[in-house]
Design an enzyme around this catalytic site. Structure first.
Site, mmCIF file in Angstrom:
data_model
loop_
_atom_site.group_PDB
_atom_site.id
_atom_site.type_symbol
_atom_site.label_atom_id
_atom_site.label_comp_id
_atom_site.label_asym_id
_atom_site.label_seq_id
_atom_site.Cartn_x
_atom_site.Cartn_y
_atom_site.Cartn_z
ATOM 1 N N GLY A 1 -26.236 30.266 -6.814
ATOM 2 C CA GLY A 1 -26.169 31.074 -5.581
ATOM 3 C C GLY A 1 -25.538 32.439 -5.739
ATOM 4 C CG ASP B 1 -23.206 30.395 -3.015
ATOM 5 O OD1 ASP B 1 -22.084 29.846 -3.020
ATOM 6 O OD2 ASP B 1 -24.269 29.744 -3.158
ATOM 7 C CG ASP C 1 -19.154 24.777 3.857
ATOM 8 O OD1 ASP C 1 -18.483 24.839 4.907
ATOM 9 O OD2 ASP C 1 -20.122 24.000 3.734
ATOM 10 C CE LYS D 1 -21.502 27.618 6.008
ATOM 11 N NZ LYS D 1 -22.228 26.348 5.959
ATOM 12 C CG PHE E 1 -27.524 25.124 5.882
ATOM 13 C CD1 PHE E 1 -26.647 24.439 5.043
ATOM 14 C CD2 PHE E 1 -28.702 25.624 5.352
ATOM 15 C CE1 PHE E 1 -26.958 24.254 3.689
ATOM 16 C CE2 PHE E 1 -29.019 25.442 4.004
ATOM 17 C CZ PHE E 1 -28.142 24.752 3.180
ATOM 18 C CB VAL E 2 -26.347 31.059 5.975
ATOM 19 C CG1 VAL E 2 -25.717 31.245 7.346
ATOM 20 C CG2 VAL E 2 -25.281 30.833 4.914
ATOM 21 C CG ASP F 1 -31.435 26.577 -2.616
ATOM 22 O OD1 ASP F 1 -30.201 26.625 -2.784
ATOM 23 O OD2 ASP F 1 -32.115 25.571 -2.897
HETATM 24 P P1 5GP Z 1 -17.744 24.512 -0.889
HETATM 25 O O1 5GP Z 1 -17.900 23.529 0.231
HETATM 26 O O2 5GP Z 1 -17.315 23.855 -2.170
HETATM 27 O O3 5GP Z 1 -16.843 25.674 -0.503
HETATM 28 O O4 5GP Z 1 -19.181 25.141 -1.140
HETATM 29 C C1 5GP Z 1 -20.032 24.466 -1.999
HETATM 30 C C2 5GP Z 1 -21.411 25.012 -2.109
HETATM 31 O O5 5GP Z 1 -22.137 24.485 -1.014
HETATM 32 C C3 5GP Z 1 -21.641 26.516 -2.029
HETATM 33 O O6 5GP Z 1 -21.435 27.193 -3.262
HETATM 34 C C4 5GP Z 1 -23.108 26.517 -1.669
HETATM 35 O O7 5GP Z 1 -23.876 26.345 -2.848
HETATM 36 C C5 5GP Z 1 -23.227 25.293 -0.767
HETATM 37 N N1 5GP Z 1 -23.189 25.681 0.662
HETATM 38 C C6 5GP Z 1 -22.169 25.598 1.534
HETATM 39 N N2 5GP Z 1 -22.531 26.089 2.744
HETATM 40 C C7 5GP Z 1 -23.828 26.484 2.609
HETATM 41 C C8 5GP Z 1 -24.788 27.099 3.514
HETATM 42 O O8 5GP Z 1 -24.541 27.387 4.684
HETATM 43 N N3 5GP Z 1 -26.023 27.358 2.990
HETATM 44 C C9 5GP Z 1 -26.375 27.077 1.699
HETATM 45 N N4 5GP Z 1 -27.607 27.381 1.311
HETATM 46 N N5 5GP Z 1 -25.498 26.506 0.823
HETATM 47 C C10 5GP Z 1 -24.242 26.229 1.288
HETATM 48 MG MG MG Z 2 -22.717 27.140 -5.092
#
Ligand code: 5GP
Ligand code: MG
Length: 174
Positions: A38, A95, A98, A126, A147-148, A154
């Site tokens: 990402g 990227d 979350d 977020k 969810f973006v 993707d």
């Molecule tokens: P974390 O929850 O560990 O901060 O994020 C983990 C991964 O979840 C991100 O790097 C991304 O790949 C995926 N992710 C989290 N939120 C989104 C979203 O809204 N859209 C997409 N496409 N991937 C997301």
């Molecule tokens: Mg990722």
């Protein structure tokens, strides 16, 4: 699908973030570690706005999964652990922040490799993020809890290549 951040807004936000990164590291050299896949669009745009000697490394993080759920900590793909970050200023680029689990798991693993410093930059954070006690050091945009997709992000292999950022409606996720 609704547009959340236009191409022009993305360009402006990334320019601002690059300015902050440039100011932070001015006069030093930098190792950018992008988390696949990402972050590739952000890494590509960011490095062209930085006037620093820099190295780019990409890592893949994986976890053991059962029914799509990640069991245990994320680990860096072992083949990629051999890159030289010892004594370097590392900027980990992802990227989106979350839950924060990705950076929470990866930062200590990179720290073990003996970098001079370690900071993190994400395109998106977020609003209701953060199950963990860390925050990224550099953030492009704070977005609602949707969810973006687009600009590298993707959904089931679709939309990485949208030039803007969009939020999917629930009925667009099956
Ligand atoms: P974390 O929850 O560990 O901060 O994020 C983990 C991964 O979840 C991100 O790097 C991304 O790949 C995926 N992710 C989290 N939120 C989104 C979203 O809204 N859209 C997409 N496409 N991937 C997301
Ligand atoms: Mg990722």
């Amino acid at each position: 699908m609704k547009t959340l951040i236009t191409e022009d807004q993305l360009r402006e936000g990334i320019r601002r973030m690059a300015g902050e990164i440039q100011k932070h590291y001015d006069g030093k050299s930098l190792t950018i570690v992008g988390v696949l896949s990402g972050s590739i669009t952000l890494v590509a745009d960011l490095i062209r706005l930085l006037d620093l000697p820099l190295r780019v490394q990409l890592i893949q993080a994986r976890c053991d999964r059962a029914k799509g759920v990640c069991l245990g900590p994320l680990v860096i793909d072992e083949d990629l652990l051999s890159f030289g970050v010892r004594g370097r200023n590392v900027l980990l680029v992802d990227d989106i922040f979350d839950t924060g689990r990705t950076l929470w798991d990866l930062i200590p693993q990179i720290d073990e490799l003996g970098p001079a410093s370690i900071r993190s930059a994400v395109l998106l954070m977020k609003e209701k993020c953060c199950q963990v006690a860390i925050k990224p050091d550099f953030v492009g945009f704070t977005i609602p809890n949707e969810f973006v997709v687009g600009y590298g992000l993707d959904y089931q292999d679709r939309y990485h290549n949208l030039p803007h950022l969009a939020a999917l409606e629930p009925n667009e996720m099956t």
